[in-house]
Enzyme design. Structure first.
Site, PDB file in Angstrom:
ATOM      1  N   ASP A   1       2.839   5.043  -5.498  1.00  0.00           N
ATOM      2  CA  ASP A   1       2.060   6.266  -5.306  1.00  0.00           C
ATOM      3  C   ASP A   1       2.900   7.485  -5.678  1.00  0.00           C
ATOM      4  OD1 ASP A   1       0.534   8.363  -4.524  1.00  0.00           O
ATOM      5  OD2 ASP A   1       0.262   7.731  -2.443  1.00  0.00           O
TER       6      ASP A   1
ATOM      7  N   SER B   1      -8.550   2.245   8.772  1.00  0.00           N
ATOM      8  CA  SER B   1      -8.963   2.922  10.008  1.00  0.00           C
ATOM      9  C   SER B   1     -10.067   2.179  10.772  1.00  0.00           C
ATOM     10  CB  SER B   1      -9.427   4.348   9.702  1.00  0.00           C
ATOM     11  OG  SER B   1      -8.345   5.097   9.205  1.00  0.00           O
TER      12      SER B   1
ATOM     13  N   HIS C   1      -7.652   9.765   4.139  1.00  0.00           N
ATOM     14  CA  HIS C   1      -7.204   8.726   5.064  1.00  0.00           C
ATOM     15  C   HIS C   1      -7.515   9.106   6.515  1.00  0.00           C
ATOM     16  CE1 HIS C   1      -4.595   7.698   1.547  1.00  0.00           C
ATOM     17  NE2 HIS C   1      -5.031   6.513   1.880  1.00  0.00           N
TER      18      HIS C   1
ATOM     19  N   ASP D   1       0.857  -1.193   0.000  1.00  0.00           N
ATOM     20  CA  ASP D   1       0.000   0.000   0.000  1.00  0.00           C
ATOM     21  C   ASP D   1       0.895   1.246   0.000  1.00  0.00           C
ATOM     22  OD1 ASP D   1      -2.434   1.345   0.231  1.00  0.00           O
ATOM     23  OD2 ASP D   1      -2.458   1.237   2.425  1.00  0.00           O
ATOM     24  N   HIS D   2       0.651   2.155  -0.904  1.00  0.00           N
ATOM     25  CA  HIS D   2       1.391   3.432  -0.968  1.00  0.00           C
ATOM     26  C   HIS D   2       2.906   3.283  -1.046  1.00  0.00           C
ATOM     27  CE1 HIS D   2      -2.161   5.916  -0.491  1.00  0.00           C
ATOM     28  NE2 HIS D   2      -2.556   5.089   0.461  1.00  0.00           N
TER      29      HIS D   2
ATOM     30  N   GLY E   1      -9.030   5.521   1.422  1.00  0.00           N
ATOM     31  CA  GLY E   1      -9.691   6.325   2.451  1.00  0.00           C
ATOM     32  C   GLY E   1     -11.162   5.967   2.600  1.00  0.00           C
TER      33      GLY E   1
END
Ligand code: G3H
Ligand code: 13P
Ligand code: ZN
Length: 326
Positions: free
Chosen positions: A118, A274, A192, A96-97, A229
């Site tokens: 990213d 999250s 995010h 991720d990212h 997000g």
């Protein structure tokens, strides 16, 4: 890392087939972030029990936290655990990212089946050049690559974007063609973390920019789009956290109804971190507050893990529509 391993050897799948099926089936593949054993056990249990394909994803920070060698065997263990449960769901391990070519390369070498590069904060041509470089490398090993256009508000790993810059639909076709990416993350108003919208008293969460999503879909028909997000910031958890000594006033996320709408569109991957963090924190706080003498981590982390299983099943079954598609 001294030795390299392919994702196929670990029993993992890449995302190509998952996205093709999600696109034609009108649902989205869940991409759950994890950092530790209990989170991964919960993801595997919930996805195997709901028969949902799944992307287990780690950020650069999570990879450093968990240790890259440990991670490889955790991913392998996740596949084995699902199989022992009698489930054949495809499981992808995704970075991720990713922020550099070197990090993406290292993940490919250590068994990831998908990476995100990213470059969304870079000037357009630099984003293309960096993304293209990762694609050329990753595709040699049949590893899928996610790129990003547009910047989400909030914190994208170590890159902080004060305000979001929505994706410009007029760029997506050119970006996809010139980079060769397998999927594209876009910015349509999500951000995010647990504080996605600053709402005044009585104000409702504003709708995501579905008009931008539709414009993108028109320009790259049938191409998998990714939504970052995308936590709902479950209020039941925020309230538990606040009741048991936490302080998370004003935490708010994307309403489930909007995520259902996104999942039915060309959005094929929905990222959730999250909500999992909130579930764990809420249950640990509750357990420790109610059992002040407890010092066995299996007790409070066990509670957290059970809640995570419940949350993930709920998302697969009633929000993303991925249950039964594995
Ligand atoms: O998009 C970011 C993810 O939620 C990962 O966050 O860098 O704190 O692990 P992290
Ligand atoms: P949330 O913070 O909304 O869970 O988003 C996670 C994410 O996009 C990971 O890349
Ligand atoms: Zn993200």
């Amino acid at each position: 890392m001294a030795d390299t391993v392919s994702y196929q050897e670990l029993g993992l799948s890449n995302t190509r087939d998952m996205f093709a099926k999600a696109m034609s089936g009108g649902y989205a593949i869940p991409a759950y972030n994890f950092n530790n054993l209990e989170q991964l056990q919960a993801i595997v249990t919930a996805c195997a029990e709901t028969s949902s394909p799944v992307i287990i994803q780690v950020s650069k920070g999570a990879r450093n936290y968990a240790n890259q060698t440990m991670l490889r065997y955790m991913a392998m263990g996740a596949v084995q655990m699902a199989r022992e449960m009698g489930s054949q769901i495809p499981i992808a391990l995704h970075l991720d990212h990713g922020d550099t070519f070197e990090l993406c390369k290292s993940c490919v070498e250590s068994g990831f089946s998908s990476v995100m590069i990213d470059g969304s904060h870079l000037p357009y041509d630099e984003n293309i050049a960096l993304t293209r470089r990762v694609v050329e490398y990753a595709h040699q090993f049949d590893v899928c690559v996610e790129g990003e256009l547009g910047v989400l508000a909030g914190i994208e790993d170590e890159v902080e974007a004060e305000h979001s810059t929505y994706t410009k639909p007029e760029e997506v076709e050119d970006f996809v063609a010139r980079t060769g990416v397998d999927s594209l993350a876009i910015s349509i108003g999500t951000s995010h973390g647990a504080y996605k919208f600053k709402l005044k008293e009585g104000e409702e969460v504003p709708p995501l920019r579905f008009d931008i999503l539709e414009e993108c879909e028109k320009r790259i028909p049938g191409f998998p789009i990714v939504l970052h997000g995308a936590s709902s910031v479950v209020q039941e958890y925020v309230q538990l956290i606040n009741r048991y000594g936490g302080k998370m006033d004003g935490a708010v996320g994307v309403p489930e109804e909007q995520l259902r709408k996104a999942a039915a569109s060309a959005v094929c991957k929905i990222n959730i971190d999250s909500d999992g963090r909130l579930a764990v924190t809420a249950k640990v706080r509750e357990h420790l507050a109610n059992n002040p003498a407890e010092f066995d981590p299996r007790k409070y982390l066990g509670d957290a893990r059970n809640e995570l299983i419940r949350l993930i099943k709920h998302k697969n079954e009633t929000v993303l529509g991925s249950a039964g598609k594995g």
